[in-house]
Design a protein around this motif. Sequence first.
Motif, PDB file in Angstrom:
ATOM      1  N   ASN A 144      10.897   0.042   6.092  1.00 50.59           N
ATOM      2  CA  ASN A 144      11.060   1.255   5.283  1.00 50.59           C
ATOM      3  C   ASN A 144       9.761   1.699   4.622  1.00 50.59           C
ATOM      4  OD1 ASN A 144      13.881   1.521   5.786  1.00 50.59           O
ATOM      5  ND2 ASN A 144      14.285  -0.104   4.297  1.00 50.59           N
ATOM      6  N   ARG A 145       8.642   1.108   5.041  1.00 47.46           N
ATOM      7  CA  ARG A 145       7.333   1.468   4.483  1.00 47.46           C
ATOM      8  C   ARG A 145       6.694   2.561   5.335  1.00 47.46           C
ATOM      9  NH1 ARG A 145       8.253  -0.744  -0.310  1.00 47.46           N
ATOM     10  NH2 ARG A 145       9.269  -2.762   0.020  1.00 47.46           N
ATOM     11  N   ASP A 146       5.960   3.420   4.685  1.00 50.55           N
ATOM     12  CA  ASP A 146       5.207   4.445   5.413  1.00 50.55           C
ATOM     13  C   ASP A 146       3.861   3.914   5.874  1.00 50.55           C
ATOM     14  OD1 ASP A 146       7.156   6.449   5.078  1.00 50.55           O
ATOM     15  OD2 ASP A 146       6.418   6.884   3.066  1.00 50.55           O
ATOM     16  N   GLU A 147       3.287   2.982   5.092  1.00 48.74           N
ATOM     17  CA  GLU A 147       1.959   2.470   5.428  1.00 48.74           C
ATOM     18  C   GLU A 147       1.824   1.027   4.954  1.00 48.74           C
ATOM     19  OE1 GLU A 147      -1.482   5.041   4.976  1.00 48.74           O
ATOM     20  OE2 GLU A 147      -2.555   3.411   3.959  1.00 48.74           O
ATOM     21  N   ILE A 148       1.169   0.222   5.768  1.00 45.66           N
ATOM     22  CA  ILE A 148       0.833  -1.150   5.387  1.00 45.66           C
ATOM     23  C   ILE A 148      -0.642  -1.374   5.676  1.00 45.66           C
ATOM     24  CG2 ILE A 148       3.142  -2.066   5.803  1.00 45.66           C
ATOM     25  CD1 ILE A 148       2.096  -3.144   8.490  1.00 45.66           C
ATOM     26  N   ASP A 174      -9.988   3.898   8.319  1.00 43.11           N
ATOM     27  CA  ASP A 174      -8.942   4.901   8.128  1.00 43.11           C
ATOM     28  C   ASP A 174      -7.681   4.457   8.863  1.00 43.11           C
ATOM     29  OD1 ASP A 174     -10.627   6.523   6.660  1.00 43.11           O
ATOM     30  OD2 ASP A 174     -11.299   7.670   8.416  1.00 43.11           O
ATOM     31  N   PRO A 175      -6.513   4.702   8.286  1.00 38.80           N
ATOM     32  CA  PRO A 175      -5.265   4.257   8.921  1.00 38.80           C
ATOM     33  C   PRO A 175      -4.993   5.001  10.220  1.00 38.80           C
ATOM     34  CG  PRO A 175      -4.789   5.630   7.013  1.00 38.80           C
ATOM     35  CD  PRO A 175      -6.266   5.387   7.002  1.00 38.80           C
ATOM     36  N   GLU A 176      -4.284   4.326  11.116  1.00 40.08           N
ATOM     37  CA  GLU A 176      -3.828   4.932  12.359  1.00 40.08           C
ATOM     38  C   GLU A 176      -2.333   4.675  12.512  1.00 40.08           C
ATOM     39  OE1 GLU A 176      -5.965   4.099  15.913  1.00 40.08           O
ATOM     40  OE2 GLU A 176      -7.920   4.607  15.051  1.00 40.08           O
ATOM     41  N   GLN A 177      -1.677   5.558  13.266  1.00 38.85           N
ATOM     42  CA  GLN A 177      -0.236   5.441  13.463  1.00 38.85           C
ATOM     43  C   GLN A 177       0.072   4.405  14.537  1.00 38.85           C
ATOM     44  OE1 GLN A 177       2.128   8.853  15.044  1.00 38.85           O
ATOM     45  NE2 GLN A 177       3.123   8.803  13.041  1.00 38.85           N
ATOM     46  N   PHE A 178       1.025   3.528  14.232  1.00 37.07           N
ATOM     47  CA  PHE A 178       1.455   2.483  15.157  1.00 37.07           C
ATOM     48  C   PHE A 178       2.970   2.498  15.282  1.00 37.07           C
ATOM     49  CE2 PHE A 178      -2.708   0.950  15.410  1.00 37.07           C
ATOM     50  CZ  PHE A 178      -2.782  -0.186  16.220  1.00 37.07           C
ATOM     51  N   LEU A 179       3.466   1.805  16.304  1.00 35.48           N
ATOM     52  CA  LEU A 179       4.898   1.541  16.414  1.00 35.48           C
ATOM     53  C   LEU A 179       5.178   0.155  15.859  1.00 35.48           C
ATOM     54  CD1 LEU A 179       5.667   2.871  20.003  1.00 35.48           C
ATOM     55  CD2 LEU A 179       6.461   3.878  17.862  1.00 35.48           C
ATOM     56  N   LEU A 180       6.010   0.097  14.835  1.00 36.58           N
ATOM     57  CA  LEU A 180       6.488  -1.166  14.298  1.00 36.58           C
ATOM     58  C   LEU A 180       7.752  -1.520  15.066  1.00 36.58           C
ATOM     59  CD1 LEU A 180       6.522  -3.381  11.995  1.00 36.58           C
ATOM     60  CD2 LEU A 180       7.995  -1.787  10.744  1.00 36.58           C
ATOM     61  N   GLN A 181       7.745  -2.666  15.748  1.00 43.57           N
ATOM     62  CA  GLN A 181       8.891  -3.026  16.584  1.00 43.57           C
ATOM     63  C   GLN A 181       9.366  -4.442  16.291  1.00 43.57           C
ATOM     64  OE1 GLN A 181       8.902  -3.266  21.186  1.00 43.57           O
ATOM     65  NE2 GLN A 181       9.933  -1.336  20.705  1.00 43.57           N
ATOM     66  N   GLU A 182      10.680  -4.539  16.150  1.00 42.61           N
ATOM     67  CA  GLU A 182      11.343  -5.815  15.932  1.00 42.61           C
ATOM     68  C   GLU A 182      11.077  -6.753  17.107  1.00 42.61           C
ATOM     69  OE1 GLU A 182      15.984  -7.085  14.943  1.00 42.61           O
ATOM     70  OE2 GLU A 182      15.540  -5.185  15.960  1.00 42.61           O
ATOM     71  N   LYS A 183      10.871  -8.015  16.812  1.00 38.82           N
ATOM     72  CA  LYS A 183      10.684  -9.006  17.859  1.00 38.82           C
ATOM     73  C   LYS A 183      12.030  -9.307  18.527  1.00 38.82           C
ATOM     74  CE  LYS A 183       7.501 -11.711  19.714  1.00 38.82           C
ATOM     75  NZ  LYS A 183       6.250 -11.184  20.278  1.00 38.82           N
ATOM     76  N   LYS A 232      10.106   1.933  14.843  1.00 38.93           N
ATOM     77  CA  LYS A 232       9.788   3.098  14.018  1.00 38.93           C
ATOM     78  C   LYS A 232       8.273   3.264  13.939  1.00 38.93           C
ATOM     79  CE  LYS A 232       8.957   2.991   9.833  1.00 38.93           C
ATOM     80  NZ  LYS A 232       8.962   3.136   8.362  1.00 38.93           N
ATOM     81  N   TYR A 233       7.847   4.456  13.517  1.00 42.28           N
ATOM     82  CA  TYR A 233       6.423   4.702  13.278  1.00 42.28           C
ATOM     83  C   TYR A 233       6.030   4.134  11.916  1.00 42.28           C
ATOM     84  CZ  TYR A 233       5.188   7.880  17.119  1.00 42.28           C
ATOM     85  OH  TYR A 233       4.882   8.417  18.336  1.00 42.28           O
ATOM     86  N   ILE A 234       4.795   3.660  11.829  1.00 40.29           N
ATOM     87  CA  ILE A 234       4.235   3.213  10.560  1.00 40.29           C
ATOM     88  C   ILE A 234       2.726   3.417  10.606  1.00 40.29           C
ATOM     89  CG2 ILE A 234       3.817   0.795  11.223  1.00 40.29           C
ATOM     90  CD1 ILE A 234       4.941   0.027   8.419  1.00 40.29           C
ATOM     91  N   ASN A 235       2.133   3.732   9.495  1.00 40.46           N
ATOM     92  CA  ASN A 235       0.679   3.838   9.420  1.00 40.46           C
ATOM     93  C   ASN A 235       0.088   2.468   9.127  1.00 40.46           C
ATOM     94  OD1 ASN A 235       0.458   6.649   9.880  1.00 40.46           O
ATOM     95  ND2 ASN A 235       0.978   7.068   7.748  1.00 40.46           N
ATOM     96  N   LEU A 236      -0.900   2.091   9.914  1.00 36.78           N
ATOM     97  CA  LEU A 236      -1.550   0.789   9.761  1.00 36.78           C
ATOM     98  C   LEU A 236      -3.000   0.994   9.352  1.00 36.78           C
ATOM     99  CD1 LEU A 236      -1.741  -2.309  10.116  1.00 36.78           C
ATOM    100  CD2 LEU A 236      -2.284  -1.876  12.538  1.00 36.78           C
ATOM    101  N   LYS A 237      -3.401   0.289   8.314  1.00 32.44           N
ATOM    102  CA  LYS A 237      -4.789   0.327   7.848  1.00 32.44           C
ATOM    103  C   LYS A 237      -5.365  -1.078   7.951  1.00 32.44           C
ATOM    104  CE  LYS A 237      -7.530   1.420   3.690  1.00 32.44           C
ATOM    105  NZ  LYS A 237      -8.506   2.320   4.345  1.00 32.44           N
ATOM    106  N   ILE A 238      -6.470  -1.232   8.658  1.00 31.84           N
ATOM    107  CA  ILE A 238      -7.137  -2.525   8.784  1.00 31.84           C
ATOM    108  C   ILE A 238      -8.404  -2.504   7.945  1.00 31.84           C
ATOM    109  CG2 ILE A 238      -8.300  -4.127  10.352  1.00 31.84           C
ATOM    110  CD1 ILE A 238      -6.379  -3.344  12.527  1.00 31.84           C
ATOM    111  N   ASN A 239      -8.462  -3.418   6.977  1.00 35.10           N
ATOM    112  CA  ASN A 239      -9.582  -3.470   6.024  1.00 35.10           C
ATOM    113  C   ASN A 239      -9.856  -2.086   5.448  1.00 35.10           C
ATOM    114  OD1 ASN A 239      -9.581  -6.176   6.463  1.00 35.10           O
ATOM    115  ND2 ASN A 239     -11.636  -6.295   7.328  1.00 35.10           N
ATOM    116  N   LYS A 240     -11.072  -1.584   5.568  1.00 38.19           N
ATOM    117  CA  LYS A 240     -11.407  -0.299   4.952  1.00 38.19           C
ATOM    118  C   LYS A 240     -11.430   0.859   5.965  1.00 38.19           C
ATOM    119  CE  LYS A 240     -14.063  -2.341   1.179  1.00 38.19           C
ATOM    120  NZ  LYS A 240     -15.374  -2.387   0.467  1.00 38.19           N
TER     121      LYS A 240
END
Length: 311
Positions: A22-26, A150-159, A140-148
Motif C-alpha cells: 500500500n506504499r507509493d514509494e520505498i 531519482d526514483p523509478e517506477q517498478f512492479l512490486l510482485q508477491e513471491k 502493483k506499481y511502486i516507486n523505487l528509490k536506490i540511495n540518492k
Amino acid sequence: FFSINANNTVLSEDYLFEKLKNRDEIQINLSGNNYVRFLKQIQVVGKKNNLINNSLINTSKKRWIRSRIKFENEDIPVRIKLHGNNSDHISIPYSSLNIKKTFDKFDRLNLLRPDTRNNEAEIFGTVFLENFKIIVPDTKYINLKINKHDPEQFLLQEKIDDKLLKRRDLKNGPILKFSDKDEKIYEAKKIQKDRISFFEIYENANDEFIKNTDNSLITYKAIGLMNNKSLFNNYYNYKFQALISILDGCHALSGNDPIFYYDVISNNFYHVYYDGMFFNQNNSNYFCEELRFIIDPKFKNRFINEFNEKL
C-alpha cells in the motif's frame, strides 16, 4: 474438489509484501561497500554484449547483498539479489531484484523492471485472471528509490510461495517449476536449442514447505508425478490455458516459465500464473496452439458459460 477463496485471506502485517503493497514509494539503501559490490555485480552479470542482444545473463555471478528498505518510520534490514535470466532485467542501478528479509529467509518478494512484464499489461492480466479464480501473484506499481538516485517506477510482485497459497486459502504444498539450468548450459556451449527437449528437470519453488522431512518426501513424490499428464487434465488448467491465450500471454506456457501447485488432497497439478508478457505478440490469430496441452472438449462449454457470466 479444488477451489480458491474469492476473498483473499488477510495475512500478517509483518510480512514484507503486506508492509509494502500500500506504499507509493520505498527506498533501498546500500552502504558504501555494499553499493560498490552491487554495481560491480550488475556489470559482471550483464555484460555489454548480453545487454545489446537481450540474451541470457551470467546468473552464476548473482549474490545476495545486505541493504535496508525504508519508508515512513520503517527501516527493515533485507538482502537483495539481481532477478531474472535475461539482460532486459539489468540496468545501472535500477535492475530487477529479489528481496528477502535478513532475519526471515522465507519472507520474500520481487521488484521488477516494468518493461520485463510488458508494463501495465501485467497488472491488468493478473487482476483479470484472479477474477476467474486463477492463482496469481499480487502485483502493483511502486516507486523505487536506490540511495540518492531519482526514483523509478517498478512492479512490486508477491513471491510465489507458501504465503501466496495461504492468501488464497489453499493448503500449503509443493510448488514446482521447470528448471532453467539446462538452458544456461546449452547457451554457454552454443548448442542449437530448438533440437533439444531440455525443459525436463523440475525444481521446488516453495522452500518454506520443505522445512521438515515429511514435506520433503511429499515434494519428491510430486516431482515424480510431473510426468503423469492425467494429473494436469482438469477444468482449472483448461481455463487457465484458454484465458492465457485470450490475453496473448503465451509466454507463461513456454520454456521454463510454467509453475504448478500440487494439491495433495485432489492429487492434481494446477497452474500458477507467472510471466505471461500479456499482449506482447498482438496477433489475434495466435491462440497458443502448440503450447496448450489441456484441450479436452468436455471442458469447453463450461468455460464458455463461465466466461460469458464474468463479462
